[in-house]
Design a protein around this motif. Sequence first.
Motif, mmCIF file in Angstrom:
data_model
loop_
_atom_site.group_PDB
_atom_site.id
_atom_site.type_symbol
_atom_site.label_atom_id
_atom_site.label_comp_id
_atom_site.label_asym_id
_atom_site.label_seq_id
_atom_site.Cartn_x
_atom_site.Cartn_y
_atom_site.Cartn_z
ATOM 1 N N VAL A 1 0.936 -1.229 0.260
ATOM 2 C CA VAL A 1 0.048 0.442 0.028
ATOM 3 C C VAL A 1 1.101 1.271 -0.203
ATOM 4 C CG1 VAL A 1 -1.999 1.134 1.447
ATOM 5 C CG2 VAL A 1 -1.516 -1.159 0.987
ATOM 6 N N THR A 2 1.883 1.528 1.087
ATOM 7 C CA THR A 2 3.103 2.351 0.243
ATOM 8 C C THR A 2 3.451 2.477 -0.858
ATOM 9 O OG1 THR A 2 3.880 1.663 3.201
ATOM 10 C CG2 THR A 2 5.045 3.507 1.638
ATOM 11 N N ALA A 3 4.133 1.803 -1.621
ATOM 12 C CA ALA A 3 4.465 1.630 -2.842
ATOM 13 C C ALA A 3 3.317 2.345 -3.983
ATOM 14 C CB ALA A 3 4.436 0.288 -3.672
ATOM 15 N N LEU A 4 1.987 2.974 -3.536
ATOM 16 C CA LEU A 4 1.104 3.464 -4.252
ATOM 17 C C LEU A 4 1.106 5.422 -3.711
ATOM 18 C CD1 LEU A 4 -1.877 1.425 -2.929
ATOM 19 C CD2 LEU A 4 -0.732 2.246 -5.353
ATOM 20 N N MET A 5 1.561 5.380 -2.527
ATOM 21 C CA MET A 5 2.223 6.880 -2.982
ATOM 22 C C MET A 5 2.995 7.750 -3.078
ATOM 23 S SD MET A 5 0.518 6.791 1.085
ATOM 24 C CE MET A 5 2.387 6.168 1.446
ATOM 25 N N ILE A 6 4.067 6.190 -4.069
ATOM 26 C CA ILE A 6 5.091 6.610 -5.440
ATOM 27 C C ILE A 6 4.856 6.972 -6.085
ATOM 28 C CG2 ILE A 6 7.472 5.900 -5.095
ATOM 29 C CD1 ILE A 6 7.630 4.010 -2.667
ATOM 30 N N PRO A 7 4.848 8.413 -6.464
ATOM 31 C CA PRO A 7 4.950 8.953 -8.321
ATOM 32 C C PRO A 7 5.881 8.171 -9.039
ATOM 33 C CG PRO A 7 5.605 10.816 -6.553
ATOM 34 C CD PRO A 7 5.722 9.190 -6.084
ATOM 35 N N ALA A 8 4.880 7.459 -10.138
ATOM 36 C CA ALA A 8 6.604 6.651 -11.133
ATOM 37 C C ALA A 8 7.522 7.285 -11.394
ATOM 38 C CB ALA A 8 5.562 6.000 -11.461
ATOM 39 N N GLN A 9 7.285 8.102 -11.654
ATOM 40 C CA GLN A 9 8.088 9.168 -12.348
ATOM 41 C C GLN A 9 9.929 9.665 -11.487
ATOM 42 O OE1 GLN A 9 5.326 10.786 -11.611
ATOM 43 N NE2 GLN A 9 4.058 10.292 -13.957
ATOM 44 N N ILE A 10 9.388 9.607 -10.489
ATOM 45 C CA ILE A 10 10.515 9.467 -9.465
ATOM 46 C C ILE A 10 11.698 7.458 -9.895
ATOM 47 C CG2 ILE A 10 9.602 10.900 -7.730
ATOM 48 C CD1 ILE A 10 9.559 8.986 -6.144
ATOM 49 N N THR A 11 10.607 7.396 -10.001
ATOM 50 C CA THR A 11 11.581 5.862 -10.124
ATOM 51 C C THR A 11 12.504 5.458 -11.509
ATOM 52 O OG1 THR A 11 9.940 4.537 -11.010
ATOM 53 C CG2 THR A 11 10.388 5.053 -8.779
ATOM 54 N N PHE A 12 12.234 6.994 -12.714
ATOM 55 C CA PHE A 12 12.294 6.668 -14.222
ATOM 56 C C PHE A 12 13.738 7.155 -14.109
ATOM 57 C CE2 PHE A 12 8.550 8.057 -16.424
ATOM 58 C CZ PHE A 12 7.887 6.908 -16.155
ATOM 59 N N ILE A 13 14.944 7.315 -13.444
ATOM 60 C CA ILE A 13 15.892 7.385 -13.236
ATOM 61 C C ILE A 13 16.826 6.063 -12.893
ATOM 62 C CG2 ILE A 13 18.451 8.414 -13.084
ATOM 63 C CD1 ILE A 13 16.889 11.097 -13.013
ATOM 64 N N PRO A 14 16.926 5.328 -11.606
ATOM 65 C CA PRO A 14 17.088 4.240 -11.511
ATOM 66 C C PRO A 14 16.711 3.290 -11.773
ATOM 67 C CG PRO A 14 15.952 5.570 -9.497
ATOM 68 C CD PRO A 14 15.329 5.769 -10.442
#
Length: 281
Positions: free
Chosen positions: A118-131
């Motif tokens: 559920v916590t993962a739902l609060m993370i915007p997908a865009q900030i994970t693009f670089i890693p």
Amino acid sequence: MMIKIGLKQKKRLSKVIFYILGLLVAVIVCIPFYWMIITSLKGKGAIMSIPVQWIPKNPTLTAYKKLLAMPEFMSSIMNSFYISVACTALRLLCAAMAAFALTKIPFRGRNTVFGIYVTALMIPAQITFIPLFIIMTKLNLTNSLNSFLFLQLFNAFAIFMLRQRMMTINDAYIEAAVIDGASMWKIFFKIVLPMSGSTLATLAILSFMDMWNDYLLPLVLLSDRSKFTLPLLLSTLSGQYKNQYNLTMAGALISIIPILVVYILAQKYFKEGLNLGGVKG
């Protein structure tokens, strides 16, 4: 008696106003789609004509013929179909197995694991693009359509929806199947999945639309033009064919057709799936 008649008239008037407002909103929403259709049917000279031609004088399918004649356009449609269908199937399968484990298989820390999901739902997908790009590069999965399949092994929203649905399934079904000697795989495929059909159909629609319309993720992972998805290729048309708006509008309309078909075929499950997804057993 006069008061009752007045109340009836007010109710009728409020209904009339509501319907008129609803009709106005529908017309306003449909104007962009109508504009796309008539623009795609105009010739190159009629696009920028003044006054504006709300009904094309000489409608033509030249833009559609030109698009369909492009080999890269047809390949982008096939790429989008492959990614959308394969990713949807894999996402639903992995999410269903995870939801089944989180609801019907007791183990220590089960609620903690779900809390992390559920916590993962609060993370915007865009900030994970670089890693994500760095990881995919090290795994040699960039510029490959199969890289999108790897990313479907974990989808927090799908797991959440299916878990909420599976919580409404009575454990008595599973207990009876265990007594009859059924394995967990058989229980999962023969009992739990069929009883979660409406939620699976809802997620299939949302997943297909998500993958079909996705622009940012293919932009990050794909560089070879022959592997472009349809949204990615359409974005290049605006630069390659600067003033040919009829070509761009025709491509946009073609991209909408598969979504409409999928939604029409599965719409009867959509509302039921959303309602059941929010019910806690």
